[in-house]
Design a protein around this motif. Structure first.
Motif, PDB file in Angstrom:
ATOM      1  N   UNK A 286     -30.859  -9.273 -25.909  1.00  0.00           N
ATOM      2  CA  UNK A 286     -31.891  -9.200 -26.940  1.00  0.00           C
ATOM      3  C   UNK A 286     -33.302  -9.194 -26.370  1.00  0.00           C
ATOM      4  N   UNK A 287     -33.469  -9.664 -25.154  1.00  0.00           N
ATOM      5  CA  UNK A 287     -34.802  -9.639 -24.545  1.00  0.00           C
ATOM      6  C   UNK A 287     -35.121  -8.275 -23.951  1.00  0.00           C
ATOM      7  N   UNK A 288     -34.135  -7.403 -23.885  1.00  0.00           N
ATOM      8  CA  UNK A 288     -34.394  -6.031 -23.468  1.00  0.00           C
ATOM      9  C   UNK A 288     -33.811  -5.721 -22.118  1.00  0.00           C
ATOM     10  N   UNK A 289     -33.890  -4.455 -21.719  1.00  0.00           N
ATOM     11  CA  UNK A 289     -34.432  -3.291 -22.424  1.00  0.00           C
ATOM     12  C   UNK A 289     -33.687  -2.990 -23.729  1.00  0.00           C
ATOM     13  N   UNK A 290     -34.340  -2.188 -24.566  1.00  0.00           N
ATOM     14  CA  UNK A 290     -33.809  -1.927 -25.893  1.00  0.00           C
ATOM     15  C   UNK A 290     -32.478  -1.179 -25.845  1.00  0.00           C
ATOM     16  N   UNK A 291     -31.560  -1.624 -26.709  1.00  0.00           N
ATOM     17  CA  UNK A 291     -30.304  -0.907 -26.909  1.00  0.00           C
ATOM     18  C   UNK A 291     -30.508   0.072 -28.054  1.00  0.00           C
ATOM     19  N   UNK A 292     -30.444   1.358 -27.760  1.00  0.00           N
ATOM     20  CA  UNK A 292     -30.776   2.366 -28.764  1.00  0.00           C
ATOM     21  C   UNK A 292     -29.562   3.139 -29.276  1.00  0.00           C
ATOM     22  N   UNK A 293     -28.469   3.116 -28.523  1.00  0.00           N
ATOM     23  CA  UNK A 293     -27.316   3.926 -28.897  1.00  0.00           C
ATOM     24  C   UNK A 293     -26.171   3.050 -29.390  1.00  0.00           C
ATOM     25  N   UNK A 294     -25.313   3.626 -30.207  1.00  0.00           N
ATOM     26  CA  UNK A 294     -24.143   2.915 -30.694  1.00  0.00           C
ATOM     27  C   UNK A 294     -23.031   2.970 -29.647  1.00  0.00           C
ATOM     28  N   UNK A 295     -22.074   2.053 -29.773  1.00  0.00           N
ATOM     29  CA  UNK A 295     -20.938   2.012 -28.852  1.00  0.00           C
ATOM     30  C   UNK A 295     -19.836   2.927 -29.382  1.00  0.00           C
TER      31      UNK A 295
END
Length: 466
Positions: free
Chosen positions: A240-249
């Motif tokens: 949650x602190x990153x880097x951002x998760x942008x894609x779905x699994x």
């Protein structure tokens, strides 16, 4: 004004869409990983999601802020002490955001975590005082947050005491309380209610902890009986602190032969069907965690190593895909795939299956009463439940701590696994079988509480066996 609570029922999490329909602007507070609901609501109301507010770096679930920012271009806001590794706008105590006529004000409430922030909401068209506070993980309906997920538990409890007494409880009595979690979450205590909201006045009047004015006494009481920490929480905070998760699994369908191959290579096979279906037939060494009841993600996070590949077995492909999404919400993303066609495809190839014997509580009692040496009893509830009363002679090991046949259990003799209702016992029985116990019995249709209500013998502090 727009105000909607969106829950993640499996984890007991609550998030919020707030905004002004006339101004066409909205914000999401504490978004869950599956963002489709926010996007649908925004389209329905005709507003743009321009802001994402996080109360803190969550420890029990993966945030959807990365996906939501990618989908909307919204700015992510979080307290300056959170120090995330992604683009954001840092906020501090007293920070304000205007969403048309809706005013959001940040109230720094450390304790659960140092960066924790609540948000008050004011509808300036109706009045200058806040009508609601999004308390995040500080104040829940019926309970308060646990203090031990980021700092020493005493330090955290001191922080929560001042955040509650000096800030949250200083709000108007009729100010509505909308928490970040509902009953079932591991971020609070056993008093957490399934009710979705409350008021400052009602919680002050009916929560015993809030009536404690002495800080030392408050700290002692809030740290005396903490349950196990949420599983995998350090890994989830890091995500949650990153880097951002942008894609779905994305999970791939697997043929039975491929499932067998992944399992031999070390993958953990998770059967997400009902406990009854698992007991009747399952893949050898699979672990039973049904995804059809709340708590699947938390149980999975207790047992799965984030770096260990997981294979999902469902009733059908849709069941399995939904379970993959629930797994991702607790940081379990190494999914090798799912058994295409569900357990039916495994059976059609006539591959080997295992079965678990089932006994009701009454049947277990009859067997235990007639010959106590005929069956061992393994109690897989939490320590506090065990201490409140347990079957004489039973062995205790919480289901999430089973990594071998527990000490005191003879794997060559029948062993009945029991909990409070039968659900955790299903997980425990599958683990016991996985680690080599020969005859495992799943106690169903109740557990130790039913045993106690029947008036049958129990051991507990201050009691003797009947």
């Amino acid at each position: 004004m727009i105000f909607r609570q969106i829950t993640h029922d499996d984890l007991g999490c609550a998030s919020y869409l707030i905004g002004d329909e006339d101004a066409g602007v909205a914000a999401v507070v504490d978004p869950k990983l599956d963002i489709d609901g926010y996007l649908r609501l925004a389209r329905y109301f005709g507003v743009g999601i321009e802001h994402i507010l996080e109360t803190h770096n969550h420890a029990d679930h993966v945030s959807g802020h990365g996906r939501l920012a990618a989908a909307t271009g919204a700015t992510i806001h979080i307290h300056e002490e959170a120090s995330p590794d992604y683009d954001h706008e840092a906020l501090a105590d007293g920070w304000e955001l205007e969403l048309g006529a809706v005013r959001v004000r940040a109230v720094h409430t450390p304790g659960h975590r140092p960066e924790h922030t609540a948000f008050t909401l004011t509808d300036t068209r109706r009045g200058p005082e806040p009508w609601a506070v999004l308390t995040g993980d500080t104040l829940f309906v019926g309970d308060i947050a646990r203090p031990d997920l980021a700092v020493d538990k005493e330090q955290g409890a001191h922080g929560i005491f001042h955040s509650l007494q000096d800030k949250v409880l200083a709000l108007p009595e009729d100010c509505e309380v909308w928490p970040g979690h509902l009953g079932g979450s591991l971020c609070g205590g056993p008093g957490m209610d399934m009710k979705v909201s409350s008021t400052i006045g009602y919680e002050r009047a009916h929560q015993e902890l809030l009536a404690i004015a002495d800080e030392k006494e408050f700290v002692e009481q809030t740290t005396a009986s903490l349950g196990p920490q949420p599983p995998n929480f350090e890994n989830i905070v890091a995500l949650n602190r990153g880097p951002l998760l942008r894609e779905s699994i994305e999970a791939h369908p697997l043929a039975p032969r491929q499932v067998d191959s992944h399992q031999r290579d070390g993958a953990l096979v998770i059967d997400v069907r009902t406990e009854l279906q698992f007991d009747e037939a399952h893949i050898p060494s699979a672990v039973c965690i049904t995804a059809l009841r709340a708590g699947f993600g938390s149980k999975l996070a207790w047992l799965a190593d984030p770096e260990q590949p997981v294979v999902i077995v469902g009733r059908d492909d849709e069941d399995a895909r939904q379970a993959v999404g629930l797994a991702a919400a607790v940081g379990i993303t190494e999914v090798a795939g799912y058994l295409a066609g569900g357990m039916t495809s495994w059976r059609e190839e006539k591959r080997r299956v295992e079965r678990v014997t089932r006994l009701t509580v009454d049947e277990l009692h009859d067997r235990w009463e007639s010959d106590r040496d005929s069956v061992q009893v393994l109690d897989v509830r939490e320590r506090a439940e065990w201490e409140d009363g347990h079957i004489p002679g039973s062995v205790h090991e919480p289901y999430h701590d089973i990594s071998d046949v527990p000490e005191g259990v003879d794997p060559d003799r029948p062993v009945a696994v029991i909990c409070g209702s039968g659900q955790r016992a299903a997980v425990g029985a599958s683990l016991l079988e996985r680690y080599g116990a020969g005859e495992v019995i799943h106690v169903v249709e109740g557990g130790v509480p039913l045993w106690q209500r029947r008036g049958w013998p129990v051991d507990a502090p201050g009691t003797t066996e009947a």
